[in-house]
Design a protein around this motif. Structure first.
Motif, PDB file in Angstrom:
ATOM      1  N   ALA A  38       0.050  31.640 162.916  1.00 43.49           N
ATOM      2  CA  ALA A  38      -0.018  31.869 161.472  1.00 43.49           C
ATOM      3  C   ALA A  38       0.786  33.108 161.083  1.00 43.49           C
ATOM      4  CB  ALA A  38      -1.471  32.021 161.039  1.00 43.49           C
ATOM      5  N   GLN A  39       0.728  34.157 161.896  1.00 38.74           N
ATOM      6  CA  GLN A  39       1.445  35.398 161.595  1.00 38.74           C
ATOM      7  C   GLN A  39       2.942  35.254 161.802  1.00 38.74           C
ATOM      8  OE1 GLN A  39      -0.281  38.672 163.710  1.00 38.74           O
ATOM      9  NE2 GLN A  39      -2.280  38.408 162.765  1.00 38.74           N
ATOM     10  N   VAL A  40       3.359  34.419 162.744  1.00 35.49           N
ATOM     11  CA  VAL A  40       4.787  34.212 162.992  1.00 35.49           C
ATOM     12  C   VAL A  40       5.464  33.638 161.746  1.00 35.49           C
ATOM     13  CG1 VAL A  40       6.405  32.717 164.245  1.00 35.49           C
ATOM     14  CG2 VAL A  40       4.739  34.048 165.489  1.00 35.49           C
ATOM     15  N   GLU A  41       4.766  32.768 161.050  1.00 33.97           N
ATOM     16  CA  GLU A  41       5.333  32.158 159.846  1.00 33.97           C
ATOM     17  C   GLU A  41       5.517  33.159 158.726  1.00 33.97           C
ATOM     18  OE1 GLU A  41       2.955  28.830 158.739  1.00 33.97           O
ATOM     19  OE2 GLU A  41       3.240  27.818 160.654  1.00 33.97           O
ATOM     20  N   ARG A  42       4.728  34.241 158.720  1.00 35.50           N
ATOM     21  CA  ARG A  42       4.774  35.208 157.633  1.00 35.50           C
ATOM     22  C   ARG A  42       5.677  36.406 157.885  1.00 35.50           C
ATOM     23  NH1 ARG A  42      -1.170  36.813 156.878  1.00 35.50           N
ATOM     24  NH2 ARG A  42      -1.263  36.173 159.041  1.00 35.50           N
ATOM     25  N   GLY A  43       5.933  36.764 159.157  1.00 35.57           N
ATOM     26  CA  GLY A  43       6.624  38.021 159.404  1.00 35.57           C
ATOM     27  C   GLY A  43       7.685  37.946 160.476  1.00 35.57           C
ATOM     28  N   ASP A  44       8.056  39.124 160.967  1.00 35.37           N
ATOM     29  CA  ASP A  44       9.078  39.274 161.997  1.00 35.37           C
ATOM     30  C   ASP A  44       8.491  38.856 163.344  1.00 35.37           C
ATOM     31  OD1 ASP A  44      11.217  39.973 163.579  1.00 35.37           O
ATOM     32  OD2 ASP A  44      10.887  42.128 163.401  1.00 35.37           O
ATOM     33  N   SER A  45       8.963  37.748 163.876  1.00 32.08           N
ATOM     34  CA  SER A  45       8.388  37.217 165.113  1.00 32.08           C
ATOM     35  C   SER A  45       8.652  38.130 166.305  1.00 32.08           C
ATOM     36  CB  SER A  45       8.907  35.818 165.388  1.00 32.08           C
ATOM     37  OG  SER A  45      10.308  35.835 165.565  1.00 32.08           O
ATOM     38  N   GLN A  46       9.812  38.781 166.370  1.00 29.99           N
ATOM     39  CA  GLN A  46      10.118  39.658 167.496  1.00 29.99           C
ATOM     40  C   GLN A  46       9.163  40.846 167.531  1.00 29.99           C
ATOM     41  OE1 GLN A  46      12.639  39.376 170.041  1.00 29.99           O
ATOM     42  NE2 GLN A  46      12.418  37.287 169.291  1.00 29.99           N
ATOM     43  N   LEU A  47       8.929  41.467 166.397  1.00 33.67           N
ATOM     44  CA  LEU A  47       8.010  42.603 166.341  1.00 33.67           C
ATOM     45  C   LEU A  47       6.590  42.169 166.666  1.00 33.67           C
ATOM     46  CD1 LEU A  47       7.495  45.565 165.768  1.00 33.67           C
ATOM     47  CD2 LEU A  47       7.271  44.984 163.352  1.00 33.67           C
ATOM     48  N   LEU A  48       6.199  41.027 166.155  1.00 31.79           N
ATOM     49  CA  LEU A  48       4.853  40.521 166.427  1.00 31.79           C
ATOM     50  C   LEU A  48       4.652  40.266 167.914  1.00 31.79           C
ATOM     51  CD1 LEU A  48       2.122  39.530 165.437  1.00 31.79           C
ATOM     52  CD2 LEU A  48       3.173  37.294 165.069  1.00 31.79           C
TER      53      LEU A  48
END
Length: 72
Positions: A38-48
């Motif tokens: 869910a968070q990958v869809e909203r933000g920067d996937s590399q940082l996450l």
């Protein structure tokens, strides 16, 4: 400040496998995997992915350790 890079992830059933430069860094299962997706869809996937694997503290730690103020 540098950005995180070199991370990839794959979904295997209900699990999420996170790799860093081709080596498995961690595997998320259950609720953690669902939250991650869910968070990958909203933000920067590399940082996450860097935060999830604990590989986000890669900046000036080595330099700071060698600073005269920090030499003990």
């Amino acid at each position: 400040m540098g950005t995180a890079s070199g991370f990839t992830f794959t979904v295997r059933g209900d699990d999420v496998v996170i790799r860093h430069h081709g080596t498995t860094a961690t595997t998320l299962r259950g609720a953690s995997a669902a939250d991650f997706l869910a968070q990958v869809e909203r933000g920067d996937s590399q940082l996450l992915m860097a935060r999830v694997t604990g590989n986000y503290r890669r900046g000036n730690e080595r330099t700071a350790r060698q600073h005269p103020r920090n030499a003990g």
